[in-house]
Scaffold this active site. Structure first.
Site, PDB file in Angstrom:
ATOM      1  N   HIS A 506       0.761  -0.962   0.019  1.00 18.04           N
ATOM      2  CA  HIS A 506      -0.085  -0.201  -0.018  1.00 18.04           C
ATOM      3  C   HIS A 506       0.759   1.399   0.221  1.00 18.04           C
ATOM      4  O   HIS A 506       0.413   2.359   0.300  1.00 18.04           O
ATOM      5  CB  HIS A 506      -1.037   0.060   1.190  1.00 18.04           C
ATOM      6  CG  HIS A 506      -2.031  -1.177   1.004  1.00 18.04           C
ATOM      7  ND1 HIS A 506      -2.898  -1.130   0.141  1.00 18.04           N
ATOM      8  CD2 HIS A 506      -1.952  -2.375   1.619  1.00 18.04           C
ATOM      9  CE1 HIS A 506      -3.635  -2.357   0.347  1.00 18.04           C
ATOM     10  NE2 HIS A 506      -2.903  -3.133   1.102  1.00 18.04           N
ATOM     11  N   LYS A 605      19.997   5.680  28.949  1.00 21.58           N
ATOM     12  CA  LYS A 605      19.273   4.340  29.643  1.00 21.58           C
ATOM     13  C   LYS A 605      17.856   4.816  30.263  1.00 21.58           C
ATOM     14  O   LYS A 605      16.940   4.046  30.165  1.00 21.58           O
ATOM     15  CB  LYS A 605      20.088   3.635  30.472  1.00 21.58           C
ATOM     16  CG  LYS A 605      19.736   2.506  31.120  1.00 21.58           C
ATOM     17  CD  LYS A 605      19.401   1.400  30.067  1.00 21.58           C
ATOM     18  CE  LYS A 605      19.019   0.085  30.703  1.00 21.58           C
ATOM     19  NZ  LYS A 605      18.478  -0.836  29.496  1.00 21.58           N
TER      20      LYS A 605
HETATM   21  C1  AGP Z   1      15.543   0.325  24.871  1.00 20.23           C
HETATM   22  O1  AGP Z   1      16.365  -0.389  23.966  1.00 20.23           O
HETATM   23  C2  AGP Z   1      15.647   1.822  24.570  1.00 20.23           C
HETATM   24  N1  AGP Z   1      16.947   2.196  24.732  1.00 20.23           N
HETATM   25  C3  AGP Z   1      14.504   2.294  25.082  1.00 20.23           C
HETATM   26  O2  AGP Z   1      13.450   2.355  23.909  1.00 20.23           O
HETATM   27  C4  AGP Z   1      13.658   2.132  26.464  1.00 20.23           C
HETATM   28  O3  AGP Z   1      13.005   0.837  26.314  1.00 20.23           O
HETATM   29  C5  AGP Z   1      12.709   3.101  26.740  1.00 20.23           C
HETATM   30  O4  AGP Z   1      13.445   4.415  26.934  1.00 20.23           O
HETATM   31  C6  AGP Z   1      11.636   2.915  27.873  1.00 20.23           C
HETATM   32  O5  AGP Z   1      12.338   2.963  28.942  1.00 20.23           O
HETATM   33  P1  AGP Z   1      11.836   2.237  30.483  1.00 20.23           P
HETATM   34  O6  AGP Z   1      11.670   0.795  30.141  1.00 20.23           O
HETATM   35  O7  AGP Z   1      12.995   2.438  31.344  1.00 20.23           O
HETATM   36  O8  AGP Z   1      10.673   3.211  30.914  1.00 20.23           O
END
Ligand code: AGP
Length: 610
Positions: A506, A605
């Protein structure tokens, strides 16, 4: 996001601050700095780039720097580029400050400070907070009064570590909406953004609450609540050991953490199965309460949200309750329709993601029941939710989430089974069968998926030079494709997109030209024929097709350029081994391309700002 460390004790703080900052590297950063008390006042060393730059400056310019008290910081740039002058600590000769969070009204405050004669060296919101504390300290001469009158004026989020020239040996700390702990040890006490920063010295800590102010000294910690009374704090114990926050012989944390998946599943699921049946042990989520939910929303960010997609498929398939999955940063501004018949599940590894926390608070305000799925004990989301289920994956250090995702989806299967039982949708025998798959068969499937690491590396060789790449899948395979795509792009910097296989024609199929890699996730018996048709469509237009399918599937050789066969579970549970394999593909691609696997560029992180 930024990392904070501080130490007041009987030993030299400088190596402790450096080691603490290194343990916080996983949070993501682009500059670092420390400030310590010396005989001649407060000394500051800061630099753009890696912590190694600070070590070099210390070696060459301050070879004898010793101090029993100081603060340190890793900065993830928000206001102003990564540079020496924007690095923390900020402040004046009287006070130095490190900050995690965002001061939203810094422009207004800057004007007010300028009117009082202050000038500024950096582009940061943090410098404004430091100068405001300086102004209030000059006026009152009292650090606590200065901090209190400052935080009253700050809008936004902050975790602060502050030292004052006339108070050597004391670190002052305050927080609102950004994490900060106070850790206690025999040889001194610490402040830190997270437990790994202090694990070498202690696992005993206080969680600093919203609005509290702490004074940390070598042999004493005093915490004041928001009303100024001494707070009676509970000492918490982290059950993570030092080894769990180290590489343990693996080349990268990411690889170590992928290899920890089988154990993480067992640790998270086994305690929650009694007599073969799910036992969530949540006082506010009785069977009656579960039955009463009419809708479920799963709200999260990034990988955690992708775990929500698997949760949606599992809950809708087994329990037949409608489930929506929402991006937390959208949900919070979308004026969501919620009431007491809604369950909102917030998934977060760190438990501190600003948008997920805001979504949780909004859901509570609107009367929904909130259930948090969190890996970090005592984190804000874990504490504020009505009910909390911890994932027991141990610390996840690599920025790219792997084992946390695996245990998040494992818990989603457990929840789906529990809800299906409560709703009378499945028999006890069926529930036992699902949980046997989850607890016993899936860790073995992941072990067997790990054995395929060399095969995954071969796939990485084939895609390493790609500029663009597509993951395609249908149903739960599309859920998997979305996480696989995020994993690859965040650590290898190859642009990739996940597409519902039937949707390519699509529009997006126009991007398929000779040699463009397409990774087709194909683990569902009832969808395999449809997938093969979609695969043929892209193959006919020149795509280089790699199929990830179950060991027991027969795939015609002409359909694909490469086929990687993975361990078999019943179809609903296939995301568990499939994601291990796809995480390994992303990992090897990142290694082959020479990327910084554990600390990919621009990423943090724990995302504690919006
Ligand atoms: C994961 O590989 C990422 N770096 C990122 O998407 C992460 O999952 C997201 O920032 C959420 O973080 P949290 O699980 O600590 O809330």
């Amino acid at each position: 996001m930024c990392g904070i460390i501080g130490y007041s004790g009987v030993e030299n703080s400088v190596p402790k601050l450096i080691e603490g900052l290194k343990a916080l590297e996983y949070r993501g950063y682009d500059s670092a700095g420390i400030a310590v008390f010396t005989e001649n006042g407060i000394s500051v060393v800061k630099s753009k780039g890696r912590i190694a730059n600070i070590e070099k400056i210390l070696d060459t310019e301050y070879p004898n720097l010793e101090s029993v008290c100081g603060i340190g910081h890793t900065r993830w740039a928000t206001h102003g580029e990564p540079s020496d002058r924007n690095s923390h600590p900020h402040g004046t000769d009287r006070i130095r400050l490190v900050h995690n969070g965002i001061i939203e009204n810094y422009i207004q405050l800057k004007k007010e400070l300028s009117a009082c004669g202050y000038s500024f060296e950096s582009d940061t919101d943090t410098e404004i907070a430091s100068k405001l504390i300086d102004l209030n300290y000059k006026t009152s001469g009292d650090p606590i009064k200065a901090i209190k009158s400052t935080v009253k004026k700050l809008e936004g989020s902050y975790a602060l570590g502050i030292i004052f020239d006339k108070y050597p040996g004391k670190i002052f700390a305050a927080r609102k909406d950004s994490p900060l702990i106070v850790a206690l040890s025999e040889n001194g006490n610490f402040i830190a953004s997270d437990i790994p920063a202090v694990l070498k010295h202690t696992n005993r800590y206080y969680q600093l609450e919203q609005g509290e102010i702490a004074i940390v000294e070598k042999d004493k910690v005093t915490v004041y609540d928001e009303f100024g009374s001494v707070a009676n704090k509970e000492v918490l114990t982290a059950d993570w050991d030092v080894g769990s926050a180290e590489k343990g012989g693996y080349e990268h944390f990411m690889l170590k953490e992928i290899n920890e998946e089988p154990l993480a599943i067992v640790n998270t699921i086994r305690p929650r199965i009694k007599d073969g049946l799910p036992c969530l042990d949540l006082p506010h989520l009785s069977d009656e309460a579960i039955k009463a939910f009419k809708r479920v929303s799963i709200v999260a960010c990034g990988t955690a949200m992708h775990a929500g997609f698997i949760g949606r498929t599992a809950i809708e398939t087994l329990a037949r309750i409608p489930v929506k999955v929402e991006i937390a940063s959208e949900f919070r501004y979308r004026n969501p329709i919620l009431d007491k018949e809604d369950l909102v599940i917030i998934i977060s590894q760190s438990g501190e993601t600003a948008d997920s926390l805001a979504a949780l608070r909004l859901s509570k305000e609107r009367g929904a029941h909130t259930l948090a799925i969190v890996n970090v004990a005592g984190s804000s989301i874990a504490r504020e939710a009505d009910s909390t289920l911890y994932t027991w994956a141990g610390p996840e250090i690599a920025v790219a989430s792997t084992k946390a995702y695996t245990v998040q989806i494992s818990l989603m299967y457990l929840i789906a089974t529990k809800f299906a039982l409560c709703n009378g949708r499945i028999t006890k025998d069926k529930a036992k069968e699902y949980l046997h798959t989850l607890l016993t068969l899936s860790p073995v499937a992941v072990e067997n998926a790990l054995v395929l690491s060399a095969e995954c590396a071969k796939i990485s060789e084939k895609i390493k030079n790609a500029e663009h790449l597509f993951y395609i899948g249908r149903g739960i395979d599309y859920d998997i494709a979305q996480e696989a795509s995020l994993k690859l792009k965040e650590i290898s910097y190859i642009h990739s997109e996940a597409y519902a296989a039937g949707e390519m024609k699509h529009g997006t199929i126009s991007l398929i030209t000779d040699g463009v890699p397409v990774i087709a996730v194909c683990t569902q018996d009832h969808l395999v024929e449809k997938m093969i048709s979609n695969i043929k469509e892209v193959k006919a237009r020149g795509a280089f097709v790699l199929i990830i399918c179950k060991e027991n599937m027969q795939i015609d050789k002409e359909v694909a350029d490469e086929v990687l066969k993975i361990p078999v579970l019943s179809d609903l549970f296939m995301p568990i081994p499939a994601m291990t394999v796809l995480q390994l593909v992303a990992y090897h691609t990142s290694v082959i391309r020479g990327c910084d696997v554990d600390k990919p560029r621009n990423l943090a992180k724990s995302v504690t700002v919006e």
